[in-house]
Design a protein around this motif. Structure first.
Motif, PDB file in Angstrom:
ATOM      1  N   CYS A 197      67.005  34.087  55.581  1.00 48.50           N
ATOM      2  CA  CYS A 197      66.207  34.342  54.376  1.00 48.50           C
ATOM      3  C   CYS A 197      66.747  35.592  53.695  1.00 48.50           C
ATOM      4  CB  CYS A 197      64.736  34.517  54.738  1.00 48.50           C
ATOM      5  SG  CYS A 197      63.671  34.792  53.293  1.00 48.50           S
ATOM      6  N   TYR A 198      66.837  35.524  52.380  1.00 52.53           N
ATOM      7  CA  TYR A 198      67.377  36.624  51.573  1.00 52.53           C
ATOM      8  C   TYR A 198      66.432  36.899  50.415  1.00 52.53           C
ATOM      9  CZ  TYR A 198      69.995  38.382  47.531  1.00 52.53           C
ATOM     10  OH  TYR A 198      70.383  39.067  46.414  1.00 52.53           O
ATOM     11  N   LYS A 199      66.139  38.177  50.172  1.00 57.30           N
ATOM     12  CA  LYS A 199      65.300  38.544  49.036  1.00 57.30           C
ATOM     13  C   LYS A 199      65.818  39.843  48.407  1.00 57.30           C
ATOM     14  CE  LYS A 199      61.140  36.188  50.632  1.00 57.30           C
ATOM     15  NZ  LYS A 199      59.677  36.248  50.868  1.00 57.30           N
ATOM     16  N   ARG A 200      65.721  39.898  47.080  1.00 58.68           N
ATOM     17  CA  ARG A 200      66.144  41.091  46.330  1.00 58.68           C
ATOM     18  C   ARG A 200      65.065  41.462  45.331  1.00 58.68           C
ATOM     19  NH1 ARG A 200      69.714  44.331  43.337  1.00 58.68           N
ATOM     20  NH2 ARG A 200      71.223  44.347  45.033  1.00 58.68           N
ATOM     21  N   ILE A 201      64.804  42.757  45.198  1.00 57.26           N
ATOM     22  CA  ILE A 201      63.918  43.282  44.159  1.00 57.26           C
ATOM     23  C   ILE A 201      64.802  44.005  43.141  1.00 57.26           C
ATOM     24  CG2 ILE A 201      61.944  44.760  43.631  1.00 57.26           C
ATOM     25  CD1 ILE A 201      60.976  44.407  46.458  1.00 57.26           C
ATOM     26  N   ALA A 203      67.758  44.980  48.639  1.00 59.19           N
ATOM     27  CA  ALA A 203      67.835  43.599  49.092  1.00 59.19           C
ATOM     28  C   ALA A 203      67.800  43.562  50.613  1.00 59.19           C
ATOM     29  CB  ALA A 203      69.112  42.930  48.586  1.00 59.19           C
ATOM     30  N   VAL A 204      67.287  42.476  51.148  1.00 61.17           N
ATOM     31  CA  VAL A 204      67.197  42.287  52.592  1.00 61.17           C
ATOM     32  C   VAL A 204      67.650  40.870  52.916  1.00 61.17           C
ATOM     33  CG1 VAL A 204      65.666  42.117  54.593  1.00 61.17           C
ATOM     34  CG2 VAL A 204      65.291  43.924  52.900  1.00 61.17           C
ATOM     35  N   ILE A 205      68.471  40.729  53.941  1.00 59.04           N
ATOM     36  CA  ILE A 205      68.771  39.402  54.479  1.00 59.04           C
ATOM     37  C   ILE A 205      68.621  39.458  55.989  1.00 59.04           C
ATOM     38  CG2 ILE A 205      71.262  39.881  54.512  1.00 59.04           C
ATOM     39  CD1 ILE A 205      71.671  36.826  54.258  1.00 59.04           C
ATOM     40  N   ILE A 206      67.991  38.447  56.532  1.00 59.76           N
ATOM     41  CA  ILE A 206      67.865  38.309  57.983  1.00 59.76           C
ATOM     42  C   ILE A 206      68.313  36.907  58.348  1.00 59.76           C
ATOM     43  CG2 ILE A 206      66.269  38.235  59.949  1.00 59.76           C
ATOM     44  CD1 ILE A 206      64.616  40.388  58.591  1.00 59.76           C
ATOM     45  N   ALA A 207      69.188  36.821  59.339  1.00 63.47           N
ATOM     46  CA  ALA A 207      69.658  35.535  59.835  1.00 63.47           C
ATOM     47  C   ALA A 207      69.458  35.513  61.350  1.00 63.47           C
ATOM     48  CB  ALA A 207      71.129  35.330  59.490  1.00 63.47           C
ATOM     49  N   VAL A 208      68.965  34.407  61.861  1.00 64.76           N
ATOM     50  CA  VAL A 208      68.714  34.278  63.297  1.00 64.76           C
ATOM     51  C   VAL A 208      69.293  32.956  63.795  1.00 64.76           C
ATOM     52  CG1 VAL A 208      66.600  35.651  63.155  1.00 64.76           C
ATOM     53  CG2 VAL A 208      66.463  33.164  63.006  1.00 64.76           C
ATOM     54  N   ASN A 209      69.596  32.908  65.067  1.00 63.93           N
ATOM     55  CA  ASN A 209      70.140  31.681  65.645  1.00 63.93           C
ATOM     56  C   ASN A 209      69.040  30.890  66.355  1.00 63.93           C
ATOM     57  OD1 ASN A 209      70.087  33.787  67.561  1.00 63.93           O
ATOM     58  ND2 ASN A 209      71.638  32.802  68.838  1.00 63.93           N
ATOM     59  N   THR A 210      67.927  30.711  65.634  1.00 66.15           N
ATOM     60  CA  THR A 210      66.864  29.797  66.030  1.00 66.15           C
ATOM     61  C   THR A 210      66.349  29.080  64.787  1.00 66.15           C
ATOM     62  OG1 THR A 210      65.174  31.524  65.826  1.00 66.15           O
ATOM     63  CG2 THR A 210      66.090  31.141  68.025  1.00 66.15           C
ATOM     64  N   THR A 211      65.644  28.007  64.990  1.00 64.77           N
ATOM     65  CA  THR A 211      65.132  27.220  63.873  1.00 64.77           C
ATOM     66  C   THR A 211      63.678  27.574  63.618  1.00 64.77           C
ATOM     67  OG1 THR A 211      66.603  25.428  64.551  1.00 64.77           O
ATOM     68  CG2 THR A 211      64.899  24.869  62.961  1.00 64.77           C
ATOM     69  N   ASP A 212      63.442  28.530  62.707  1.00 62.55           N
ATOM     70  CA  ASP A 212      62.079  28.915  62.326  1.00 62.55           C
ATOM     71  C   ASP A 212      62.152  29.757  61.060  1.00 62.55           C
ATOM     72  OD1 ASP A 212      59.442  29.558  62.061  1.00 62.55           O
ATOM     73  OD2 ASP A 212      59.162  30.273  64.116  1.00 62.55           O
ATOM     74  N   VAL A 213      62.465  29.107  59.940  1.00 61.09           N
ATOM     75  CA  VAL A 213      62.721  29.860  58.718  1.00 61.09           C
ATOM     76  C   VAL A 213      61.466  30.523  58.173  1.00 61.09           C
ATOM     77  CG1 VAL A 213      62.362  27.942  57.086  1.00 61.09           C
ATOM     78  CG2 VAL A 213      64.015  29.753  56.544  1.00 61.09           C
ATOM     79  N   SER A 214      60.293  29.975  58.431  1.00 61.60           N
ATOM     80  CA  SER A 214      59.064  30.601  57.943  1.00 61.60           C
ATOM     81  C   SER A 214      58.840  31.956  58.602  1.00 61.60           C
ATOM     82  CB  SER A 214      57.861  29.683  58.203  1.00 61.60           C
ATOM     83  OG  SER A 214      57.965  28.486  57.458  1.00 61.60           O
ATOM     84  N   LEU A 224      59.324  38.010  58.204  1.00 68.49           N
ATOM     85  CA  LEU A 224      59.976  39.222  58.676  1.00 68.49           C
ATOM     86  C   LEU A 224      60.691  39.945  57.538  1.00 68.49           C
ATOM     87  CD1 LEU A 224      60.587  40.988  61.115  1.00 68.49           C
ATOM     88  CD2 LEU A 224      62.542  39.511  61.643  1.00 68.49           C
ATOM     89  N   VAL A 225      61.332  39.195  56.655  1.00 71.69           N
ATOM     90  CA  VAL A 225      61.981  39.794  55.486  1.00 71.69           C
ATOM     91  C   VAL A 225      60.944  40.503  54.618  1.00 71.69           C
ATOM     92  CG1 VAL A 225      63.164  39.282  53.319  1.00 71.69           C
ATOM     93  CG2 VAL A 225      63.957  38.243  55.442  1.00 71.69           C
ATOM     94  N   ASP A 226      59.777  39.883  54.427  1.00 70.53           N
ATOM     95  CA  ASP A 226      58.714  40.525  53.650  1.00 70.53           C
ATOM     96  C   ASP A 226      58.281  41.837  54.289  1.00 70.53           C
ATOM     97  OD1 ASP A 226      58.613  38.622  51.660  1.00 70.53           O
ATOM     98  OD2 ASP A 226      57.007  37.454  52.601  1.00 70.53           O
ATOM     99  N   ASP A 227      58.182  41.862  55.613  1.00 67.30           N
ATOM    100  CA  ASP A 227      57.791  43.091  56.312  1.00 67.30           C
ATOM    101  C   ASP A 227      58.823  44.194  56.106  1.00 67.30           C
ATOM    102  OD1 ASP A 227      55.523  41.827  57.249  1.00 67.30           O
ATOM    103  OD2 ASP A 227      56.370  41.366  59.225  1.00 67.30           O
ATOM    104  N   VAL A 228      60.106  43.821  56.180  1.00 66.18           N
ATOM    105  CA  VAL A 228      61.167  44.825  56.000  1.00 66.18           C
ATOM    106  C   VAL A 228      61.171  45.332  54.552  1.00 66.18           C
ATOM    107  CG1 VAL A 228      63.661  45.209  56.045  1.00 66.18           C
ATOM    108  CG2 VAL A 228      62.590  43.853  57.841  1.00 66.18           C
ATOM    109  N   LEU A 229      60.989  44.430  53.591  1.00 61.39           N
ATOM    110  CA  LEU A 229      60.932  44.866  52.187  1.00 61.39           C
ATOM    111  C   LEU A 229      59.773  45.812  51.948  1.00 61.39           C
ATOM    112  CD1 LEU A 229      61.767  41.757  49.927  1.00 61.39           C
ATOM    113  CD2 LEU A 229      62.988  43.919  50.048  1.00 61.39           C
ATOM    114  N   GLU A 230      58.623  45.489  52.526  1.00 57.60           N
ATOM    115  CA  GLU A 230      57.449  46.349  52.356  1.00 57.60           C
ATOM    116  C   GLU A 230      57.699  47.737  52.960  1.00 57.60           C
ATOM    117  OE1 GLU A 230      52.725  46.350  53.614  1.00 57.60           O
ATOM    118  OE2 GLU A 230      53.776  44.445  53.397  1.00 57.60           O
ATOM    119  N   ALA A 231      58.341  47.771  54.124  1.00 58.49           N
ATOM    120  CA  ALA A 231      58.659  49.051  54.745  1.00 58.49           C
ATOM    121  C   ALA A 231      59.657  49.835  53.900  1.00 58.49           C
ATOM    122  CB  ALA A 231      59.215  48.818  56.146  1.00 58.49           C
ATOM    123  N   ALA A 232      60.622  49.130  53.318  1.00 56.62           N
ATOM    124  CA  ALA A 232      61.614  49.790  52.469  1.00 56.62           C
ATOM    125  C   ALA A 232      60.964  50.378  51.224  1.00 56.62           C
ATOM    126  CB  ALA A 232      62.705  48.797  52.083  1.00 56.62           C
TER     127      ALA A 232
END
Length: 230
Positions: free
Chosen positions: A192-196, A202-213, A218-226
């Motif tokens: 998932c990738y998001k930019r303000i 901008a934040v991107i997180i990639a994981v090697n599991t199947t659970d994009v939601s 998690l990306v929203d949490d990191v953006l909020e912290a930023a």
């Protein structure tokens, strides 16, 4: 959604296999009247790019990307050459990680796009939005909501998502700010990738599991912290 596609996703099919899936089906709607996210659409855009540029799609795009810095570790997703840092994908079965099967991007062509390690992706992303890859008028197409001929903004028909569509990215509005986003999931992998744009973060997180939601949250949490740290 085409019957039979998922029976062949582990096969390195030739790229012309994709049109064979869809050419016998009627259009879902008249072009220009509606919108739907479609890998077939991105495939066709790749063919248009080749016709207009006079070169292969991946060579053309990689030439644009390498203009910001030669040697970025970005390769076509369908490239089967081994990558030493590549990880194995997993999905959860009864709470336990199980290795995901092989998924081939060979046939999906420009709908499969490129693969990159995260530092190189962020360098590309920063170069893109600072105007070092596309000119400002082209860049505006990525950030501006798409306006239909009747003046209506192109937006999701699903009220639970509520995004507007630009040329390639989803656009959300939160706390008075626009957020550009894209996310994806395939067998064993999620990102998932998001930019303000207003804050140039901008934040991107990639994981090697199947659970994009979960990755999206998690990306929203990191953006909020930023944002809290600004």
């Amino acid at each position: 959604d085409t019957p039979g596609y998922w029976k062949e996703v582990q096969d390195d099919v030739p790229r012309d296999r994709i049109p064979q899936y869809v050419q016998a089906y009627p259009l879902e709607f008249e072009p220009g009247t509606r919108w739907a996210y479609s890998n077939t659409g991105f495939y066709l855009l790749g063919l248009v790019t080749e016709a207009l540029s006079g070169s292969g799609y991946f060579d053309f795009v990689r030439g644009l990307i390498e203009g910001c810095r030669p040697g970025l570790r970005i390769s076509p997703t369908g490239d089967t050459r081994p990558i030493s840092t590549m990880v194995t994908g997993y999905h959860l079965a009864h709470g336990m990680p199980v290795e995901a099967g092989y998924y081939s991007n060979r046939g999906t062509f420009s709908a499969g796009g490129f693969s990159a390690c995260l530092p190189d992706f962020m360098e590309f992303e920063n170069a893109l939005f600072s105007g070092r890859i596309l000119n400002r008028s082209s860049l505006a197409l990525i950030t501006r909501s798409y306006e239909m001929p009747d003046g209506e903004i192109l937006r999701s028909s699903d009220p639970d998502f509520g995004f507007e569509m630009t040329h390639g990215l989803f656009k959300f509005h939160k706390n008075g700010m626009a957020i550009l986003a894209h996310r994806g999931e395939t067998m064993g992998f999620s990102s998932c990738y998001k930019r303000i744009p207003e804050k140039d973060i901008a934040v991107i997180i990639a994981v090697n599991t199947t659970d994009v939601s979960a990755v999206d949250r998690l990306v929203d949490d990191v953006l909020e912290a930023a944002l809290d740290g600004l």
